[in-house]
Design a protein around this motif. Structure first.
Motif, short mmCIF file in Angstrom:
data_model
loop_
_atom_site.label_atom_id
_atom_site.label_comp_id
_atom_site.label_asym_id
_atom_site.label_seq_id
_atom_site.Cartn_x
_atom_site.Cartn_y
_atom_site.Cartn_z
N CYS A 5 -67.22 -68.85 -30.37
CA CYS A 5 -67.72 -68.28 -29.11
C CYS A 5 -66.55 -67.76 -28.28
O CYS A 5 -66.69 -67.43 -27.12
CB CYS A 5 -68.53 -69.32 -28.35
SG CYS A 5 -69.62 -68.60 -27.10
N ASP A 10 -63.46 -72.12 -20.64
CA ASP A 10 -64.02 -73.21 -21.43
C ASP A 10 -63.23 -73.36 -22.72
O ASP A 10 -62.63 -72.41 -23.21
CB ASP A 10 -65.53 -73.02 -21.67
CG ASP A 10 -65.91 -71.57 -21.91
OD1 ASP A 10 -65.00 -70.74 -22.12
OD2 ASP A 10 -67.11 -71.26 -21.90
N HIS A 62 -63.94 -69.34 -27.14
CA HIS A 62 -63.37 -70.21 -26.11
C HIS A 62 -61.86 -70.43 -26.33
O HIS A 62 -61.15 -70.77 -25.40
CB HIS A 62 -64.13 -71.53 -26.03
CG HIS A 62 -65.57 -71.37 -25.65
ND1 HIS A 62 -66.42 -72.41 -25.40
CD2 HIS A 62 -66.32 -70.25 -25.47
CE1 HIS A 62 -67.62 -71.95 -25.09
NE2 HIS A 62 -67.59 -70.64 -25.14
N GLU A 87 -68.73 -76.72 -22.69
CA GLU A 87 -69.61 -75.63 -22.26
C GLU A 87 -70.79 -75.48 -23.22
O GLU A 87 -71.90 -75.19 -22.80
CB GLU A 87 -68.84 -74.30 -22.15
CG GLU A 87 -69.61 -73.20 -21.44
CD GLU A 87 -70.67 -72.51 -22.30
OE1 GLU A 87 -71.74 -72.13 -21.77
OE2 GLU A 87 -70.46 -72.36 -23.50
N GLU A 88 -70.54 -75.68 -24.51
CA GLU A 88 -71.61 -75.49 -25.50
C GLU A 88 -72.73 -76.52 -25.33
O GLU A 88 -73.82 -76.33 -25.85
CB GLU A 88 -71.06 -75.54 -26.92
CG GLU A 88 -70.05 -74.43 -27.24
CD GLU A 88 -70.62 -73.01 -27.22
OE1 GLU A 88 -71.85 -72.86 -27.06
OE2 GLU A 88 -69.82 -72.06 -27.34
N HIS A 102 -66.00 -64.11 -20.41
CA HIS A 102 -66.54 -64.43 -21.73
C HIS A 102 -66.26 -63.32 -22.73
O HIS A 102 -66.40 -62.15 -22.42
CB HIS A 102 -68.04 -64.74 -21.70
CG HIS A 102 -68.39 -65.65 -22.84
ND1 HIS A 102 -68.41 -65.21 -24.14
CD2 HIS A 102 -68.63 -66.97 -22.88
CE1 HIS A 102 -68.68 -66.24 -24.93
NE2 HIS A 102 -68.81 -67.32 -24.19
NI NI Z 1 -69.26 -69.23 -24.97
#
Ligand code: NI
Length: 371
Positions: free
Chosen positions: A94, A69, A96, A129-130, A154
């Motif tokens: 996050c 992502d 990504h 994705e968020e 992840h």
């Molecule tokens: Ni994430």
């Protein structure tokens, strides 16, 4: 420049230039530019943001996908890094940006090993994705039609850099959102007997909802409900007509998920009724729980051993990931990659240890070449 140096340079660029869900235009162009420079084939497809790279092996084998992502979050970065976000109020909090370069690194390595690669690998640089729904953008194209299994990674700041968290079965929860509106009859604050106060009814609904976890769901099944927003009234001496609640439900199994929705409706409607009012529940389903396929978990541990990476059992999380949309038709495996212990994801001082980038790309390559 070595591959590691190149990947770190790309990583810094992505970190400096975060874009929010479905606005990843610059990010997409940068990924495209790098892939073209590296002579990696890009699949033509109708995505507005995000893209799909493809590596065609010379040997016969399965069609696999790797999901990376690419979007950032609306957070003001506080890491103080020399390559901190240049886009005020936006941040790759996050990891990504890390997923993106790990995917690019994997594409480069796989491309170099095409002679030995069995089958085809599609690397999905997925937008949004968020938003919890970005995977659907890819599923609307025909890119996934021939894919037989999918891998995802992840960033995990609860583990040392390079330590892999792998678990069979459920790894992230189903994410559903709800809104409950309780309606009564407004009146003067001094004369509650003239109306129907929706506030005590809403309070009773909130408490009642928690009994769904404790009384209706099997005690061995993870499930929770959080009421995260309550809104009613606008002054001190008027009883309002409505009270609104919003929140999220997290479950793992499909059965618990539908049971939860049914029981929430019953508890809300009947509790409000007991107080003389009415309640209405709106349910907004998000992604289902992510489930790690046993066979794929086995392969992912084998690949880690080959790469000399430590694997620890991963705890399942009540957080969600839209990765599960891909798993409606095909098996998947979602692996947590330790990015160095530090601030949690979605926090303004979250950061990724750069030393993890090349080993992750190498690991993913090993993983995809096991067939
Ligand atoms: Ni994430």
């Amino acid at each position: 420049m070595s591959l590691e140096e190149r990947l770190i340079e790309y990583f810094k660029w992505f970190h400096q230039n975060p874009e929010l869900s479905y606005e990843e235009y610059e990010t997409t162009e940068r990924i495209r530019g790098i892939l073209e420079e590296e002579k990696i084939e890009i699949l033509p497809c109708s995505l507005k943001t995000g893209l799909v790279a493809i590596v065609r092996g010379k040997r016969k084998g399965p069609v696999q996908a790797l999901r990376c992502d690419i979007d950032g979050l609306p957070i003001v970065e506080e890491t103080g890094l020399s390559y901190a976000s240049r886009h005020k109020g936006k941040m790759h909090a996050c990891g990504h940006d890390f997923h993106t370069v790990a995917g690019i690194g994997c594409a480069i390595l796989l491309n170099q090993k095409r002679e030995e690669l069995a089958g085809t690998v599609k690397i999905l640089f997925q937008p949004g994705e968020e938003s919890s729904l970005g995977a659907l953008k890819l599923l609307e194209t025909d890119v996934m039609e021939d894919v037989e299994q999918i891998w995802g990674i992840h960033a995990d700041p609860t583990n040392e850099a390079g330590v892999l968290g792998i678990r069979e079965g459920y790894v992230t929860a189903a994410v559903d959102r709800f809104v409950i509106r309780v309606t009564g009859t407004g009146c003067h604050g001094a004369h509650p007997d003239d109306g129907i106060d929706p506030i005590p009814a809403a309070a009773a609904v909130i408490l009642g909802l928690q009994t769904i976890v404790s009384r209706n769901i099997n005690a061995f099944h993870p499930a929770l409900v959080s009421v995260t927003k309550v809104e009613a009234g606008n002054t001190w001496n008027v009883i309002p007509e409505t009270a609104l609640m919003e929140g999220t439900v997290r479950t793992m199994s499909r059965e618990d998920r539908s049971l939860f929705e049914k029981r929430m409706r019953e508890v809300a409607e009947n509790t409000a009724k007991a107080y003389g009012g009415q309640a209405e529940l709106e349910w907004f389903p998000g992604p289902a729980a992510t489930y790690n396929d046993g066979e794929m978990v086995h392969k992912s541990i084998q690949a880690a051993e080959k790469c000399g990476l430590l694997v620890v059992p991963e705890e399942s999380s009540m957080g969600g990931d839209d990765f599960s949309f891909y798993e409606k038709k095909i098996p998947g495996c979602y692996i947590k990659v330790g990015t160095g212990k530090g601030a949690a994801i979605h926090q303004p001082n979250f950061q990724v240890d750069q030393g993890v980038i090349l080993p992750t790309a190498g690991y993913l390559t090993e993983l995809l070449m096991q067939y």
